[in-house]
Each structure stands twice: as C-alpha cells, then as structure tokens.
Design a protein around this motif. Structure first.
Motif, PDB file in Angstrom:
ATOM      1  N   THR A 251      30.107  34.476  44.340  1.00 22.31           N
ATOM      2  CA  THR A 251      30.269  35.839  44.951  1.00 22.31           C
ATOM      3  C   THR A 251      29.206  36.793  44.323  1.00 22.31           C
ATOM      4  OG1 THR A 251      32.168  36.275  43.630  1.00 22.31           O
ATOM      5  CG2 THR A 251      32.377  35.452  45.949  1.00 22.31           C
ATOM      6  N   ASP A 252      28.639  36.579  43.154  1.00 22.07           N
ATOM      7  CA  ASP A 252      27.457  37.264  42.559  1.00 22.07           C
ATOM      8  C   ASP A 252      26.021  36.829  43.250  1.00 22.07           C
ATOM      9  OD1 ASP A 252      27.890  34.824  41.227  1.00 22.07           O
ATOM     10  OD2 ASP A 252      27.196  35.591  39.281  1.00 22.07           O
ATOM     11  N   ASN A 253      25.958  35.841  43.701  1.00 25.26           N
ATOM     12  CA  ASN A 253      24.684  35.184  44.185  1.00 25.26           C
ATOM     13  C   ASN A 253      24.000  36.023  45.173  1.00 25.26           C
ATOM     14  OD1 ASN A 253      22.548  33.787  44.724  1.00 25.26           O
ATOM     15  ND2 ASN A 253      23.651  31.946  45.388  1.00 25.26           N
ATOM     16  N   VAL A 307      36.615  37.942  40.168  1.00 27.45           N
ATOM     17  CA  VAL A 307      35.726  38.552  41.302  1.00 27.45           C
ATOM     18  C   VAL A 307      35.146  39.927  41.196  1.00 27.45           C
ATOM     19  CG1 VAL A 307      35.604  38.801  43.890  1.00 27.45           C
ATOM     20  CG2 VAL A 307      37.229  36.761  42.995  1.00 27.45           C
ATOM     21  N   GLU A 308      33.977  39.892  41.460  1.00 28.17           N
ATOM     22  CA  GLU A 308      33.311  41.036  41.365  1.00 28.17           C
ATOM     23  C   GLU A 308      33.820  42.450  42.299  1.00 28.17           C
ATOM     24  OE1 GLU A 308      30.883  37.919  40.782  1.00 28.17           O
ATOM     25  OE2 GLU A 308      31.629  38.706  42.818  1.00 28.17           O
ATOM     26  N   LEU A 309      34.189  43.778  41.573  1.00 31.02           N
ATOM     27  CA  LEU A 309      34.775  44.768  42.087  1.00 31.02           C
ATOM     28  C   LEU A 309      33.995  44.939  43.564  1.00 31.02           C
ATOM     29  CD1 LEU A 309      35.301  46.973  39.180  1.00 31.02           C
ATOM     30  CD2 LEU A 309      36.994  45.734  40.354  1.00 31.02           C
ATOM     31  N   ASP A 310      32.673  44.922  43.676  1.00 31.68           N
ATOM     32  CA  ASP A 310      31.965  45.255  44.696  1.00 31.68           C
ATOM     33  C   ASP A 310      32.117  44.180  45.804  1.00 31.68           C
ATOM     34  OD1 ASP A 310      30.801  47.453  43.823  1.00 31.68           O
ATOM     35  OD2 ASP A 310      28.863  46.364  43.261  1.00 31.68           O
ATOM     36  N   ALA A 311      32.600  43.091  45.388  1.00 29.53           N
ATOM     37  CA  ALA A 311      33.137  42.207  46.614  1.00 29.53           C
ATOM     38  C   ALA A 311      34.415  42.386  47.044  1.00 29.53           C
ATOM     39  CB  ALA A 311      33.259  40.529  46.034  1.00 29.53           C
ATOM     40  N   TRP A 312      35.334  43.017  46.289  1.00 31.03           N
ATOM     41  CA  TRP A 312      36.736  43.526  46.834  1.00 31.03           C
ATOM     42  C   TRP A 312      36.501  44.666  47.635  1.00 31.03           C
ATOM     43  CZ3 TRP A 312      39.518  39.727  46.957  1.00 31.03           C
ATOM     44  CH2 TRP A 312      39.618  38.874  45.868  1.00 31.03           C
ATOM     45  N   SER A 352      49.068  51.476  35.224  1.00 30.06           N
ATOM     46  CA  SER A 352      47.987  52.507  35.037  1.00 30.06           C
ATOM     47  C   SER A 352      46.863  52.406  35.876  1.00 30.06           C
ATOM     48  CB  SER A 352      47.528  52.194  33.248  1.00 30.06           C
ATOM     49  OG  SER A 352      47.005  50.707  33.599  1.00 30.06           O
ATOM     50  N   ARG A 353      46.277  53.180  36.037  1.00 29.13           N
ATOM     51  CA  ARG A 353      45.252  53.602  36.886  1.00 29.13           C
ATOM     52  C   ARG A 353      43.942  52.827  36.560  1.00 29.13           C
ATOM     53  NH1 ARG A 353      41.088  55.622  40.006  1.00 29.13           N
ATOM     54  NH2 ARG A 353      41.562  55.928  42.057  1.00 29.13           N
ATOM     55  N   ASN A 354      42.952  52.105  37.141  1.00 30.95           N
ATOM     56  CA  ASN A 354      41.590  51.532  36.734  1.00 30.95           C
ATOM     57  C   ASN A 354      40.716  51.296  37.890  1.00 30.95           C
ATOM     58  OD1 ASN A 354      42.710  49.075  38.276  1.00 30.95           O
ATOM     59  ND2 ASN A 354      43.584  48.207  36.500  1.00 30.95           N
ATOM     60  N   ALA A 355      39.621  50.686  37.424  1.00 28.76           N
ATOM     61  CA  ALA A 355      38.609  50.600  38.578  1.00 28.76           C
ATOM     62  C   ALA A 355      38.845  50.203  39.976  1.00 28.76           C
ATOM     63  CB  ALA A 355      37.148  50.244  37.712  1.00 28.76           C
ATOM     64  N   TYR A 356      39.952  49.166  39.702  1.00 30.62           N
ATOM     65  CA  TYR A 356      40.184  48.044  41.131  1.00 30.62           C
ATOM     66  C   TYR A 356      40.543  49.308  42.113  1.00 30.62           C
ATOM     67  CZ  TYR A 356      40.175  44.148  38.424  1.00 30.62           C
ATOM     68  OH  TYR A 356      39.672  42.961  37.507  1.00 30.62           O
ATOM     69  N   PHE A 357      41.240  50.427  41.589  1.00 31.12           N
ATOM     70  CA  PHE A 357      41.557  51.654  42.678  1.00 31.12           C
ATOM     71  C   PHE A 357      40.362  52.193  43.445  1.00 31.12           C
ATOM     72  CE2 PHE A 357      45.268  50.942  40.040  1.00 31.12           C
ATOM     73  CZ  PHE A 357      46.190  50.518  41.035  1.00 31.12           C
ATOM     74  N   ASP A 358      39.447  52.293  42.670  1.00 30.43           N
ATOM     75  CA  ASP A 358      38.193  52.713  43.418  1.00 30.43           C
ATOM     76  C   ASP A 358      37.218  51.637  44.122  1.00 30.43           C
ATOM     77  OD1 ASP A 358      38.743  55.190  42.168  1.00 30.43           O
ATOM     78  OD2 ASP A 358      37.911  54.370  40.225  1.00 30.43           O
TER      79      ASP A 358
END
Length: 563
Positions: A251-253, A307-312, A352-358
């Motif tokens: 998914t990073d390709n 999986v990369e955050l941008d993919a989500w 806890s809050r993290n980057a996934y929520f963004d």
C-alpha cells in the motif's frame, strides 16, 4: 486478527475521585426530562453500542450455502472449519428482535467478501484452518458464498437499518489470504505437484512448488511482499513486515498497477482494470464500493498499525463520499445523515489520543479494559475514562472478550456486564458474553480459536441475558452514560451519576446493589421528583436528597416517564 505478543500495557494514571455531593455546594437542580429529545440530540458517534459477531459461528439461516467452493468439515473437533453461520442467520435474529432487545445500535460482522477457497495448516500442524473469520481475502469485490448472496446482504442491511441498527464491516488492507492449495488448483495450477489431491496436514507444503516463478500469476510482486520467486521479502518494521507470514499488500507503492493475473481470469469477479491506480487505490475502491452499493455504515479496520496512516485517511474519505451517495439514492432506507464511521484495531491501544484520530478514525479498540475490570475499582476506571472520553475529543470501544485475546471469566459476566455497559465512551459486546457462551476447542498452537465457539442458542443463561438486556436498553436511551460528566456519589454500595447538559440527560447508577438501599441523588434529581429504576421497574420519590428502594442486583435511575 491475532498479532505478535506485546509486553503488558502500562497502567494509566488514575484521575482523582470526584468529591461527594455532601462536601461541596449542590449544583443547580435540573428539570424533569422526556425521553424523545434525548434520543434526537445524540448521534451514533456519541453513544456507540457495537455487537461484534463472527458471522460463521452465530446463526445458520441458509444451510444450502454451507459447503461452498467444496469446503468440508474435518470430522474432528471442527476448530477451523466453516460452521454454517451466514447473513441470512443474522437477518433472522434481527427479525426476532434479538439485537434491539440488547440495546445494540451497530453490528460489526467479520469480513463477508470472498475468502481463499480451501484451508491452510493451523496451529502447529494441528488443524485445518479455513478463513471462516474473514481475514484471508481472495476477492474483495464479491461476497463469499458461505456468507450468502447479494440479495441476502441487502436484506440484512435493510432490516438492520429499519431497526435503527448500523452495519459495520471488518476490513483488511494489510494483507490478502495465503496461497492455499485449493485456490492455487483453480487459478495457478502449475504451482502444484502431480498428485496434490492427496495432501494432508502433515505433508501439506510438500505439494506446492515454492521455487516456481509461476507464483507471478497469483498477486504478483508489484502487489504484495511474499518472499516467493518474483516477490520482494517482507521488511522488519510494522508497515512492511509479513504479519504471521501473510503476503503484505504494498500500500506504500506509488507505482500504477494492473489487476493480478488470477483476478483478470477469475469467473464472477467484479474487479476491473482501473487507469493510473496504485495497490492502495484498488483496495480503497473495492472496499468503498460495498458502502456505495449496500449502505454499509462503517468499518472496523483490522491490523491498523500495519498500514500507512494516509491509506486509512484515503479509505475514510472514499467511504464517506460513498455513504453520502448511497443515502442520497436511498432516502427511505437510511437511518439518518450521520457520516461514515470508522474504528480500528491498533494492537495494545489504551485510552489515549494519537495520530490515528487525525487520519480517519472516529474510534479505536480499547485493549486495556478487559484487564482493568476486576483488577482496579470501577471508580478508578470510570473517572479516568470520563475525563478523557466525555468531551469526545476522541473515542474508544471497550470490551470484555475478544476473538484475538480471550473470553472474560464466564463466572463473572454479570458484574462485568454492568461494568462494561455503564462505562464512558463506546462499548463493544462480543457475541455470547451476554448469554454465557462457553469456550470452544482450540490447540496449543492457536489458543485464540477457543474464543470463537458457536453461539449457544440452545444453552443460554436466561438470567444473564435478561441482565444484559436491561443494561443495554438503558444505555441506548442515555447518551450521558457515554459522554456525561461523571461524579461518584457513594462508596457502599458504589453509586455514581452521569449528566450531560447538551443532551439534557442525567442518570444515577449503582452497578452492584441488593436489598433495601438508600441512594444519594442530590444534584442530579431534585427534591420531590419521581424517579424510576429501569432495572427493577420500581419508582420512588426523592426525599432529603435520597432515593429509597429495594435493589435487585443493579440500580439504574432515570427521571420517571423517561423511556
């Protein structure tokens, strides 16, 4: 899905206990409330009550689909075989009112799209492991025939929506399924040695030619990392590793890719060549098409940390647009206009809050609740969670049991059910926790299989089920439980309140209370106000800041008439 073991979670710092009403000035007295405005004010995201079901192990509504693709029982313990549960079975239970009686407002089902055709070696060469759980995908564009037909999926979703219940798909963007012998025999037969039909658990891998470059006719090296001829090796970090030796989607390709050869030639697939599209682009399109075609309300994203955050974020954007499109075309079938919702499995996640929520996630699975219940006080848990989740800066789904960890102690499901269903934030009920479902067979090499036994329809704990139904019904009607300001009111029995001015909602609860009790309610219900115990059905008037009644194990107080 089972992940690599991690160290024990570090414990959270506990928020200071709220001061009891007797030692601080009494706040303004709220006015009596009606139930309807509360229900209208809160959205699903304010109060998620999610029922997670392994579809294959729940209810068999259409036995005719049980042997799809030539799948068979093993005639032994049936640990990893398909057991017959399907979409038609879920629909039947919806029509019986099973989910609404539990207060459920969303059903998370295991991935229903087509899985690998056959089985792989499970545990330590111990059992035949089919993809009954939905984590070994073959074709993301069509339903697995064991799950049912497109018409059965549509009926399931429409029936759920008519009851105000959302449908969530489990989805996987990290990996497809293994290259099993049955699937290879249909789509890349040149990889199997002559006589492969006699394969067994003991000699399974000896029938596959793992040195053959014909593996390129499977997914192909531009699609996955697999460590096979023509493929790159999996990496050593979370994003590029081959989790449990599964092929890892690239998914990073950034390179544009065409369809894998086996999909081009696969009868019945809906996969088509997409111009100028990456692996990620195909997966996002395939998954969001289920939303556009059927009105799926949300996803539970498996293996999110791999999986990369941008993919989500891309998936959330596409699915949000797809659901808006479906609702515009189906105004009579939608529940409301709440946007697409997404929760994820980030192994080891706590509150806890993290980057996934963004990056697209509205919620994450809370792995710590299962361990904290019984190990620390409810007040410590509730005050901690309410301070973090009440304002809804982020959210989690807390659970007692899981298909990836363990079943909660079956002898303690009554009190644990109260603990879960009165917890701040979102909650997830794992099928059978409400009915006392027992563990199933497993092996030393894969003990988590025991958590996925068949639903115990013929041996349900009626008293336990009634308990969970009362809690679920109460929770669904009171978003203050999930989002309200939390106050401890007494220690023995433990009593607390939750109030939310925005929802005009307030409750008082005593999770474990029996016999004649006098419960403090000052600052929540006004003097002389009539309140109702939603658990026993009894009513009482507030006198001198107290409510006296006979408790029947749990007390759930609301303003009288608020139902």
């Amino acid at each position: 899905m089972k992940k690599l073991a991690l160290p024990l979670l570090t414990s959270l710092l506990l928020a200071a206990c709220a001061t009891t009403p007797q030692t601080k000035p009494e706040p303004p007295q709220p006015a009596p409330l009606a139930a309807t405005p509360v229900a209208q004010a809160a959205s699903f995201a304010d109060n998620p009550i999610v029922y997670f079901v392994v579809t294959d192990r729940f209810a068999n509504g259409n036995p005719a689909n049980d042997g799809s693709y030539g799948r068979r029982k093993d005639g032994e313990q049936e640990i990893g075989t398909f057991h017959g549960g399907d979409l038609a079975g879920l629909t039947a239970k919806l029509k019986e009112g099973y989910f609404t009686q539990l207060g459920v407002n969303a059903i998370w089902i295991t991935a229903p799209y087509e899985q690998i055709r056959g089985w792989v070696v499970g545990g330590k060469n111990e059992f035949r492991h089919y993809s009954y759980h939905g984590y070994y995908a073959l074709d993301y564009t069509v339903l697995d025939q064991n799950m049912g037909t497109p018409d059965e999926l549509r009926e399931f979703v429409d029936t759920a929506h008519a009851q105000g219940v959302r449908v969530l798909f489990d989805v996987v963007m990290n990996h497809p399924g293994y290259a099993d012998i049955n699937t290879l025999s249909e789509f890349v037969p040149g990889l199997l040695w002559k006589g492969w039909q006699q394969y067994t658990l003991k000699d399974y891998h000896s029938w596959i030619d793992y040195n053959n470059f014909a593996f390129g006719d499977w997914w192909g090296g531009k699609w996955v990392r697999a460590g096979l001829p023509g493929y790159g090796e999996g990496g050593r970090d979370d994003l590029t590793m081959q989790l449990a030796y599964l092929p890892d989607f690239r998914t990073d390709n950034k390179e544009f890719v065409g369809l894998p050869k086996f999909l081009k030639n696969k009868p019945g697939t809906r996969a088509v060549e997409l111009p100028n599209t990456t692996v990620r682009g195909y997966l996002v399109k395939w998954l969001s098409d289920w939303v556009r075609d059927y009105g799926i309300d949300g996803f539970r994203c498996d293996t999110a940390k791999h999986v990369e955050l941008d993919a989500w974020k891309d998936l959330k954007t596409a699915a949000t647009a797809a659901l808006a499109d479906w609702k515009a075309r189906n105004p009579g079938k939608k529940i409301d206009d709440v946007p697409f919702w997404m929760t994820g499995e980030v192994w080891g996640q706590d509150v806890s809050r993290n980057a996934y929520f963004d990056h697209g996630f509205d919620s994450l699975i809370n792995f710590e609740f299962q361990d904290r219940v019984g190990a620390t006080s409810l007040e410590a848990i509730y005050s901690d969670y309410a301070s973090k989740l009440g304002p809804r800066r982020f959210d989690v789904l807390s659970y007692l049991s899981s298909h990836d960890t363990r079943l909660f102690d079956r002898s303690k499901l009554q009190n644990a059910g109260s603990a879960l269903m009165l917890a701040p934030g979102g909650v997830q009920i794992y099928y059978g926790d409400e009915s006392g479902r027992k563990e199933g067979p497993a092996t030393a090499g894969d003990p988590q299989q025991a958590t996925r036994s068949d639903m115990n329809w013929q041996a349900m704990d009626a008293e336990l089920l009634a308990h969970w139904r009362k809690l679920g019904d109460f929770r669904r009607r009171h978003p203050a439980i999930a989002r309200g300001e939390h106050r401890k009111l007494a220690d023995t029995p433990y009593v607390f309140s939750r109030s939310h001015a925005g929802f005009a909602d307030r409750i008082v609860a005593a999770p474990q209370a029996s016999g004649e009790v006098s419960l403090p309610v000052a600052g929540v219900f006004r003097e002389g106000e009539t309140v109702r115990d939603a658990y026993s059905g009894a009513t009482a008037k507030v006198s001198q800041g107290q409510v006296k009644l006979v408790a029947t194990g749990t007390v759930l107080l609301e303003a009288a008439g608020q139902r």
